[in-house]
Design a protein around this motif. Sequence first.
Motif, PDB file in Angstrom:
ATOM      1  N   TRP A  37       3.600   1.048   3.314  1.00 43.56           N
ATOM      2  CA  TRP A  37       2.839   0.124   2.459  1.00 43.56           C
ATOM      3  C   TRP A  37       3.372   0.171   1.036  1.00 43.56           C
ATOM      4  O   TRP A  37       3.606  -0.853   0.408  1.00 43.56           O
ATOM      5  N   PHE A  38       3.606   1.359   0.559  1.00 43.38           N
ATOM      6  CA  PHE A  38       4.109   1.512  -0.796  1.00 43.38           C
ATOM      7  C   PHE A  38       5.512   0.923  -0.935  1.00 43.38           C
ATOM      8  O   PHE A  38       5.786   0.156  -1.850  1.00 43.38           O
ATOM      9  N   LYS A  39       6.395   1.260  -0.010  1.00 41.73           N
ATOM     10  CA  LYS A  39       7.782   0.796  -0.088  1.00 41.73           C
ATOM     11  C   LYS A  39       7.906  -0.722   0.028  1.00 41.73           C
ATOM     12  O   LYS A  39       8.869  -1.301  -0.447  1.00 41.73           O
ATOM     13  N   HIS A  40       6.936  -1.354   0.653  1.00 46.01           N
ATOM     14  CA  HIS A  40       6.970  -2.812   0.800  1.00 46.01           C
ATOM     15  C   HIS A  40       6.107  -3.514  -0.242  1.00 46.01           C
ATOM     16  O   HIS A  40       5.679  -4.648  -0.039  1.00 46.01           O
ATOM     17  N   GLY A  41       5.896  -2.850  -1.350  1.00 47.12           N
ATOM     18  CA  GLY A  41       5.263  -3.487  -2.498  1.00 47.12           C
ATOM     19  C   GLY A  41       3.753  -3.625  -2.445  1.00 47.12           C
ATOM     20  O   GLY A  41       3.179  -4.413  -3.191  1.00 47.12           O
ATOM     21  N   MET A  42       3.105  -2.898  -1.545  1.00 42.34           N
ATOM     22  CA  MET A  42       1.641  -2.917  -1.446  1.00 42.34           C
ATOM     23  C   MET A  42       1.103  -4.349  -1.434  1.00 42.34           C
ATOM     24  O   MET A  42       0.189  -4.692  -2.170  1.00 42.34           O
ATOM     25  N   GLN A  43       1.722  -5.190  -0.612  1.00 38.57           N
ATOM     26  CA  GLN A  43       1.333  -6.599  -0.547  1.00 38.57           C
ATOM     27  C   GLN A  43      -0.081  -6.782  -0.005  1.00 38.57           C
ATOM     28  O   GLN A  43      -0.784  -7.699  -0.409  1.00 38.57           O
TER      29      GLN A  43
ATOM     30  N   LYS B 126      -2.859   2.688  -4.950  1.00 35.88           N
ATOM     31  CA  LYS B 126      -2.462   1.483  -5.693  1.00 35.88           C
ATOM     32  C   LYS B 126      -2.614   1.703  -7.195  1.00 35.88           C
ATOM     33  O   LYS B 126      -1.761   1.306  -7.981  1.00 35.88           O
TER      34      LYS B 126
ATOM     35  N   ALA C 151       0.278   3.722  -8.520  1.00 36.29           N
ATOM     36  CA  ALA C 151       1.559   3.269  -7.977  1.00 36.29           C
ATOM     37  C   ALA C 151       2.735   3.660  -8.866  1.00 36.29           C
ATOM     38  O   ALA C 151       3.797   4.039  -8.376  1.00 36.29           O
ATOM     39  N   GLN C 152       2.549   3.591 -10.161  1.00 39.98           N
ATOM     40  CA  GLN C 152       3.643   3.930 -11.070  1.00 39.98           C
ATOM     41  C   GLN C 152       4.037   5.405 -10.921  1.00 39.98           C
ATOM     42  O   GLN C 152       5.213   5.738 -10.924  1.00 39.98           O
TER      43      GLN C 152
ATOM     44  N   HIS D  26       5.912   5.791  -7.694  1.00 37.99           N
ATOM     45  CA  HIS D  26       7.260   5.267  -7.890  1.00 37.99           C
ATOM     46  C   HIS D  26       8.132   6.305  -8.598  1.00 37.99           C
ATOM     47  O   HIS D  26       9.282   6.528  -8.228  1.00 37.99           O
TER      48      HIS D  26
END
Length: 185
Positions: free
Chosen positions: A162-168, A107, A110-111, A114
């Motif tokens: 998890w990453f692709k779904h925005g780490m909600q 997290k 994350a950048q 990405h």
Amino acid sequence: MTQEPSNNAKSVLNLSNQESKQLTRECIRTALLQLLKDESFENITITSIIKRAGVSRAGFYRNYSSKEDIIEEFAQITYKELTTLITDKTLETNPYQWYLNLFSAIKKDAQTFHLLILAKVPHQYVTKVGSLLEPLLTFDSPFERYQAIARSTVLKEIVINWFKHGMQESPEEMAEVLKQEYRGR
């Protein structure tokens, strides 16, 4: 924008050649990250990177031969950091903390992840990271080895999803879910 340190600036700042090179590399990496917020990797030029970084073309080419080299460096840095986390023996004694450390690091970076996804290079590194779980476990049988491969593959897919779904979900929630899986061994 940060300018590449001149010899005069290096002496005032007491930067060694190695520190100066590291500062220049950080400026270039940061510039690429900033540019990726507004345009695709394919459309970013060396000229746009050096303008944003505030370094000379010669400074860029002393450090990198292409923009792909910057991506490669991001991937190596990320791989090294995750390798350190993944090979931590905490998994054996405290799976929740191990998973929490892993998801927190992902997290936090994350950048960078990405960026790697935008540049279409993450698969080889994610695969390497996922396979790092295997040597952490001792195997008394081929069955146990295959179970470990399955777990590392599942973990890799969970991280990607998890990453692709925005780490909600928070890193704590992810650690709790995976801690439950770990108990099922």
